[in-house]
Design a protein around this motif. Sequence first.
Motif, short mmCIF file in Angstrom:
data_model
loop_
_atom_site.label_atom_id
_atom_site.label_comp_id
_atom_site.label_asym_id
_atom_site.label_seq_id
_atom_site.Cartn_x
_atom_site.Cartn_y
_atom_site.Cartn_z
N PRO A 70 0.67 -1.11 0.24
CA PRO A 70 0.05 -0.74 0.29
C PRO A 70 1.05 1.26 0.26
N SER A 71 2.56 1.18 -0.04
CA SER A 71 2.81 2.27 0.38
C SER A 71 3.67 2.58 -1.43
N SER A 72 2.66 2.29 -1.81
CA SER A 72 2.82 2.43 -3.54
C SER A 72 2.65 3.24 -4.74
N PRO A 73 3.34 3.83 -5.48
CA PRO A 73 2.79 5.12 -6.38
C PRO A 73 1.72 4.70 -6.76
N GLY A 74 -0.04 5.24 -6.51
CA GLY A 74 -0.86 5.14 -7.37
C GLY A 74 -1.80 4.46 -6.12
N PHE A 75 -1.75 3.71 -4.88
CA PHE A 75 -2.39 3.33 -4.58
C PHE A 75 -3.73 3.75 -3.76
N TYR A 76 -3.13 5.14 -3.33
CA TYR A 76 -5.00 5.87 -3.07
C TYR A 76 -5.54 6.08 -4.37
N TYR A 77 -5.09 6.09 -5.59
CA TYR A 77 -6.03 6.84 -6.74
C TYR A 77 -6.33 5.31 -7.27
N ASP A 78 -6.42 4.19 -7.27
CA ASP A 78 -6.53 3.16 -7.23
C ASP A 78 -7.82 2.73 -6.86
N MET A 79 -7.13 3.02 -5.66
CA MET A 79 -8.88 2.20 -4.72
C MET A 79 -9.62 3.21 -4.80
N ILE A 80 -9.83 4.73 -4.45
CA ILE A 80 -10.81 5.70 -4.28
C ILE A 80 -11.29 5.09 -6.13
N SER A 81 -10.43 5.41 -7.24
CA SER A 81 -11.33 4.90 -8.64
C SER A 81 -11.90 3.94 -7.89
N ARG A 82 -11.61 3.04 -7.37
CA ARG A 82 -12.73 1.76 -7.40
C ARG A 82 -13.33 1.89 -6.44
N ALA A 83 -13.19 2.97 -5.63
CA ALA A 83 -14.98 2.91 -4.75
C ALA A 83 -15.81 4.46 -5.55
N TYR A 84 -15.46 4.75 -6.73
CA TYR A 84 -15.72 5.21 -7.41
C TYR A 84 -16.65 4.88 -8.21
N SER A 85 -16.26 4.00 -8.76
CA SER A 85 -17.37 2.65 -9.78
C SER A 85 -18.58 2.57 -8.97
N VAL A 86 -17.62 1.86 -7.89
CA VAL A 86 -18.75 1.80 -7.03
C VAL A 86 -20.01 2.03 -7.28
N HIS A 128 -10.36 8.46 10.54
CA HIS A 128 -10.09 8.00 12.11
C HIS A 128 -8.76 7.22 12.13
N SER A 129 -7.99 7.29 11.51
CA SER A 129 -6.39 6.80 12.03
C SER A 129 -5.03 7.77 11.72
N VAL A 130 -4.29 7.85 12.25
CA VAL A 130 -3.14 7.79 12.20
C VAL A 130 -2.28 8.48 11.10
N GLY A 131 -2.25 6.59 10.30
CA GLY A 131 -1.83 6.37 9.32
C GLY A 131 -2.93 7.41 7.97
N MET A 132 -4.26 7.40 8.19
CA MET A 132 -4.26 8.18 7.19
C MET A 132 -4.36 9.71 6.90
N PHE A 133 -4.65 10.10 8.36
CA PHE A 133 -4.29 11.34 8.27
C PHE A 133 -2.95 12.11 7.07
N ARG A 134 -2.10 11.06 8.29
CA ARG A 134 -0.94 11.17 7.75
C ARG A 134 -0.89 10.94 5.83
N ALA A 135 -1.51 10.27 5.30
CA ALA A 135 -1.77 9.93 4.29
C ALA A 135 -2.37 11.86 3.47
N LYS A 136 -2.63 11.99 3.77
CA LYS A 136 -3.83 12.60 4.06
C LYS A 136 -3.39 14.04 1.69
N GLY A 137 -2.32 14.23 2.26
CA GLY A 137 -1.78 14.58 1.20
C GLY A 137 -1.76 14.64 -0.47
N LEU A 138 -1.49 12.57 0.02
CA LEU A 138 -1.40 11.64 -1.16
C LEU A 138 -2.77 11.31 -2.25
N ILE A 139 -4.25 11.39 -0.68
CA ILE A 139 -5.81 11.30 -0.81
C ILE A 139 -5.73 12.55 -1.67
#
Length: 395
Positions: A70-86, A128-139
């Motif tokens: 999950p630290s690979s480039p494009g992880f959040y783009y891929d996951m949010i794209s999949r969520a949007y498809s739903v 809701h977690s430290v990990g997601m807060f730290r990743a907010k720029g990537l998100i």
Amino acid sequence: MIKVILKKGREESLRRFHPWVFSGAIAQINGNPSEGDIVSVHASDGSFLAAGHYQIGSIAVRILSFDSDPSSPGFYYDMISRAYSVREASGLAGNAETTCFRLVHGEGDGLPGLIIDWYDGVCVMQAHSVGMFRAKGLICDALRKLFGDSLKAVYDKSSGTAPFKAGLNLIDGYLYKKEGFDSGELEVLENGRRFLVNWEEGQKTGFFLDQRDNRALVGKYAAGRHVLNLFCYTGGFSIYALSAGAASVCSVDSSARAMSLVDRNVALNKLDNHTSVCDDAIEFLGKSEAGKYDLIIVDPPAFAKHRGALKNALRAYQRLSAAAISKVAHGGLVFTFSCSQVVDKISFANTVFSAAAQTGRNVRILDRLCQGCDHPVNIYHPEGEYLKGLLLYVE
């Protein structure tokens, strides 16, 4: 990646794709992770199981992936794209009649600890977690890439959700704002109804999107009825009831700011036969004349946010449901809800059954209610079904 090694036999839940690792399942940690770091999780024999955010607490790792980094480039783009498809598949994204929906729903979209709500081009996120807060720029970068010019703003509203003991800089604010966009409030559509959403000052992200289908159901039953909407917030149920032809609607909430938005939403939709009352909802119900209302909506805030509060919460739900059942008119309807995740649907139903028995009235269940499709439940994480509701017919 730092390795988390599980005790022998404690890997089965991960092999069934449950997205949490509890601290009691861990045998050892090879390294010294900081809260929010991405760690890999391994069985006692060393075999790889998953990777996710490390955190301090009973849930030690929130799983992001069972088969990749999950630290690979494009992880959040891929996951949010999949969520949007739903959301596209469910008919929400791209719907001219509904311009607001939940874009990312934590575990339900494979991103534990992250909520993103879409308000006609504005993304409001809560970590809701430290990990997601730290990743907010990537998100934020992923959202900008996915939506391009249609994205008006990305607003971080994590001050009330991220762990406050983690030493984070929990100040809400914009991560991105399109040139020329300068507003903390926006008009959105939900099934053609018009609502003002204020993400800067409102509760949660500004609107309770999870009740969309249940609001529509209230509209189905509201015509000609006298409706009482308790804990109304900005009046979602009230707008649906009025637009469906309710004889009258009384909206009650203890927040003066919320009641101001209720009145503005009623005016925005050009509706009448409405009364706003700024009062404690439970006290107002107790003072109400029995039989005055033939449709009562009881949608309180979460009475239990952790298991330690469960017993008291169930008592509160019982008292509130009993009061509504006893006050509603003969042949009336009661919509009663719990949004407490620690209150499961069986416990909630049993509590309402007890409340009905306490009143001595004949009560039938017409429908069992839950959250909307944009708040999906991961089939391997049944705990994600947090919103429970019952539609009752009371003789």
